[in-house]
Design a protein around this motif. Structure first.
Motif, PDB file in Angstrom:
ATOM      1  N   THR A  12       0.486  -1.385   0.350  1.00 12.51           N
ATOM      2  CA  THR A  12      -0.101   0.791   0.233  1.00 12.51           C
ATOM      3  C   THR A  12       1.051   1.540  -0.125  1.00 12.51           C
ATOM      4  N   THR A  13       1.887   1.298   0.722  1.00  3.91           N
ATOM      5  CA  THR A  13       2.610   2.187   0.935  1.00  3.91           C
ATOM      6  C   THR A  13       3.601   2.784  -0.030  1.00  3.91           C
ATOM      7  N   GLN A  14       3.864   1.691  -0.901  1.00  6.99           N
ATOM      8  CA  GLN A  14       4.853   1.668  -2.427  1.00  6.99           C
ATOM      9  C   GLN A  14       3.498   2.234  -3.538  1.00  6.99           C
ATOM     10  N   VAL A  15       2.469   1.889  -3.107  1.00  6.72           N
ATOM     11  CA  VAL A  15       1.525   1.909  -4.043  1.00  6.72           C
ATOM     12  C   VAL A  15       0.753   3.932  -4.248  1.00  6.72           C
ATOM     13  N   ALA A  16       1.120   3.745  -3.090  1.00  6.48           N
ATOM     14  CA  ALA A  16       0.623   5.332  -2.164  1.00  6.48           C
ATOM     15  C   ALA A  16       1.635   6.708  -3.108  1.00  6.48           C
ATOM     16  N   ARG A  17       2.765   6.058  -2.858  1.00  7.05           N
ATOM     17  CA  ARG A  17       3.716   7.314  -3.734  1.00  7.05           C
ATOM     18  C   ARG A  17       4.172   6.625  -4.659  1.00  7.05           C
ATOM     19  N   GLN A  18       3.288   6.082  -5.407  1.00  9.98           N
ATOM     20  CA  GLN A  18       3.410   5.995  -7.092  1.00  9.98           C
ATOM     21  C   GLN A  18       2.410   6.796  -7.988  1.00  9.98           C
ATOM     22  N   LEU A  19       0.839   7.018  -6.666  1.00  8.30           N
ATOM     23  CA  LEU A  19      -0.292   7.885  -7.100  1.00  8.30           C
ATOM     24  C   LEU A  19      -0.370   8.564  -6.742  1.00  8.30           C
ATOM     25  N   GLY A  20       0.639   9.232  -5.853  1.00 11.12           N
ATOM     26  CA  GLY A  20       1.181  10.398  -5.622  1.00 11.12           C
ATOM     27  C   GLY A  20       0.098  10.849  -4.026  1.00 11.12           C
ATOM     28  N   MET A  21      -0.612   9.853  -3.419  1.00 10.38           N
ATOM     29  CA  MET A  21      -1.129   9.612  -2.447  1.00 10.38           C
ATOM     30  C   MET A  21      -0.797   9.688  -0.864  1.00 10.38           C
ATOM     31  N   MET A  22      -1.951   9.990  -0.297  1.00  8.34           N
ATOM     32  CA  MET A  22      -0.696   9.415   1.534  1.00  8.34           C
ATOM     33  C   MET A  22      -1.766   8.000   1.657  1.00  8.34           C
ATOM     34  N   VAL A  23      -1.336   7.104   2.279  1.00 10.22           N
ATOM     35  CA  VAL A  23      -1.265   6.183   2.428  1.00 10.22           C
ATOM     36  C   VAL A  23      -3.093   6.363   2.983  1.00 10.22           C
ATOM     37  N   ASP A  24      -3.416   6.529   4.065  1.00  5.78           N
ATOM     38  CA  ASP A  24      -4.557   6.575   4.406  1.00  5.78           C
ATOM     39  C   ASP A  24      -5.901   7.271   3.038  1.00  5.78           C
ATOM     40  N   ASN A  44      -3.351 -11.931   7.024  1.00  4.78           N
ATOM     41  CA  ASN A  44      -2.915 -10.332   7.981  1.00  4.78           C
ATOM     42  C   ASN A  44      -3.305  -9.400   7.778  1.00  4.78           C
ATOM     43  N   GLY A  45      -3.694  -9.606   6.548  1.00  2.99           N
ATOM     44  CA  GLY A  45      -4.543  -7.891   5.817  1.00  2.99           C
ATOM     45  C   GLY A  45      -3.774  -6.780   5.042  1.00  2.99           C
ATOM     46  N   VAL A  46      -2.659  -7.246   4.763  1.00  2.00           N
ATOM     47  CA  VAL A  46      -1.443  -6.631   4.522  1.00  2.00           C
ATOM     48  C   VAL A  46      -1.473  -6.571   2.628  1.00  2.00           C
ATOM     49  N   ARG A  47      -2.198  -5.706   2.342  1.00  2.00           N
ATOM     50  CA  ARG A  47      -2.890  -5.226   1.229  1.00  2.00           C
ATOM     51  C   ARG A  47      -1.474  -5.374   0.002  1.00  2.00           C
ATOM     52  N   TYR A  48      -1.778  -6.109  -1.696  1.00  2.00           N
ATOM     53  CA  TYR A  48      -0.613  -6.457  -2.335  1.00  2.00           C
ATOM     54  C   TYR A  48      -1.333  -6.294  -3.652  1.00  2.00           C
ATOM     55  N   PHE A  49      -0.176  -5.059  -4.685  1.00  2.00           N
ATOM     56  CA  PHE A  49      -1.391  -5.008  -5.920  1.00  2.00           C
ATOM     57  C   PHE A  49      -0.151  -4.837  -7.003  1.00  2.00           C
ATOM     58  N   ASP A  50      -0.815  -5.334  -7.693  1.00  2.00           N
ATOM     59  CA  ASP A  50       0.564  -5.318  -9.145  1.00  2.00           C
ATOM     60  C   ASP A  50       0.799  -4.438 -10.033  1.00  2.00           C
ATOM     61  N   GLN A  51       1.489  -4.873 -11.491  1.00  2.00           N
ATOM     62  CA  GLN A  51       1.416  -3.368 -12.098  1.00  2.00           C
ATOM     63  C   GLN A  51       0.274  -3.073 -12.294  1.00  2.00           C
ATOM     64  N   ARG A  55      -1.896   0.099 -13.100  1.00  2.00           N
ATOM     65  CA  ARG A  55      -2.233   1.617 -14.003  1.00  2.00           C
ATOM     66  C   ARG A  55      -3.650   1.561 -13.867  1.00  2.00           C
ATOM     67  N   LYS A  56      -4.077   0.639 -14.201  1.00  2.00           N
ATOM     68  CA  LYS A  56      -5.566   0.946 -13.684  1.00  2.00           C
ATOM     69  C   LYS A  56      -6.205   2.437 -12.944  1.00  2.00           C
TER      70      LYS A  56
END
Length: 66
Positions: A12-24, A44-51, A55-56
Protein backbone atom coordinates in the motif's frame (compact mmCIF):
# COMPACT_ATOMS: atom_id res chain seq x y z
CA UNK A 1 10.34 -19.05 10.10
CA UNK A 2 10.81 -16.10 7.72
CA UNK A 3 7.92 -15.00 5.57
CA UNK A 4 8.20 -15.43 1.81
CA UNK A 5 8.93 -12.23 -0.10
CA UNK A 6 6.45 -11.05 -2.67
CA UNK A 7 8.62 -9.36 -5.28
CA UNK A 8 6.28 -8.77 -8.20
CA UNK A 9 3.71 -6.91 -6.13
CA UNK A 10 3.72 -3.61 -4.28
CA UNK A 11 2.50 -2.73 -0.82
CA UNK A 12 0.00 0.00 0.00
CA UNK A 13 2.79 2.43 0.87
CA UNK A 14 4.58 1.84 -2.44
CA UNK A 15 1.38 2.25 -4.46
CA UNK A 16 0.38 5.42 -2.59
CA UNK A 17 3.78 6.92 -3.37
CA UNK A 18 3.36 6.01 -7.07
CA UNK A 19 -0.07 7.66 -7.15
CA UNK A 20 1.09 10.75 -5.25
CA UNK A 21 -1.32 10.36 -2.36
CA UNK A 22 -1.24 9.54 1.34
CA UNK A 23 -1.75 5.93 2.40
CA UNK A 24 -4.93 6.80 4.32
CA UNK A 25 -6.49 8.37 1.22
CA UNK A 26 -5.56 5.34 -0.91
CA UNK A 27 -7.11 2.92 1.58
CA UNK A 28 -10.22 5.11 1.79
CA UNK A 29 -10.63 5.19 -2.00
CA UNK A 30 -10.24 1.40 -2.20
CA UNK A 31 -12.78 0.87 0.60
CA UNK A 32 -15.28 3.24 -1.05
CA UNK A 33 -14.86 1.50 -4.40
CA UNK A 34 -13.35 4.53 -6.16
CA UNK A 35 -10.32 2.34 -6.90
CA UNK A 36 -10.36 -1.40 -7.64
CA UNK A 37 -9.82 -3.87 -4.79
CA UNK A 38 -6.24 -4.97 -4.11
CA UNK A 39 -4.79 -7.69 -6.29
CA UNK A 40 -4.22 -9.87 -3.24
CA UNK A 41 -4.70 -9.61 0.54
CA UNK A 42 -2.70 -11.97 2.75
CA UNK A 43 -3.85 -13.67 5.96
CA UNK A 44 -2.68 -10.68 8.01
CA UNK A 45 -4.70 -8.19 5.97
CA UNK A 46 -1.71 -6.77 4.10
CA UNK A 47 -2.80 -5.50 0.69
CA UNK A 48 -0.68 -6.19 -2.39
CA UNK A 49 -1.04 -4.55 -5.80
CA UNK A 50 0.35 -5.56 -9.18
CA UNK A 51 1.40 -3.41 -12.14
CA UNK A 52 -1.93 -3.84 -13.93
CA UNK A 53 -3.78 -2.56 -10.84
CA UNK A 54 -1.43 0.42 -10.67
CA UNK A 55 -2.04 1.25 -14.34
CA UNK A 56 -5.82 1.24 -13.85
CA UNK A 57 -5.54 3.27 -10.64
CA UNK A 58 -3.35 5.88 -12.34
CA UNK A 59 -6.00 6.35 -15.04
CA UNK A 60 -8.72 6.78 -12.40
CA UNK A 61 -6.68 9.20 -10.29
CA UNK A 62 -5.79 11.29 -13.35
CA UNK A 63 -9.44 11.52 -14.38
CA UNK A 64 -10.38 12.72 -10.88
CA UNK A 65 -7.74 15.46 -10.99
CA UNK A 66 -9.11 17.02 -14.18
Amino acid sequence: MPRPRVTSQMTTTQVARQLGMMVDRLVNWVQRGALPPPTWVDNNGVRYFDQEWLRKAQEIVESKRR
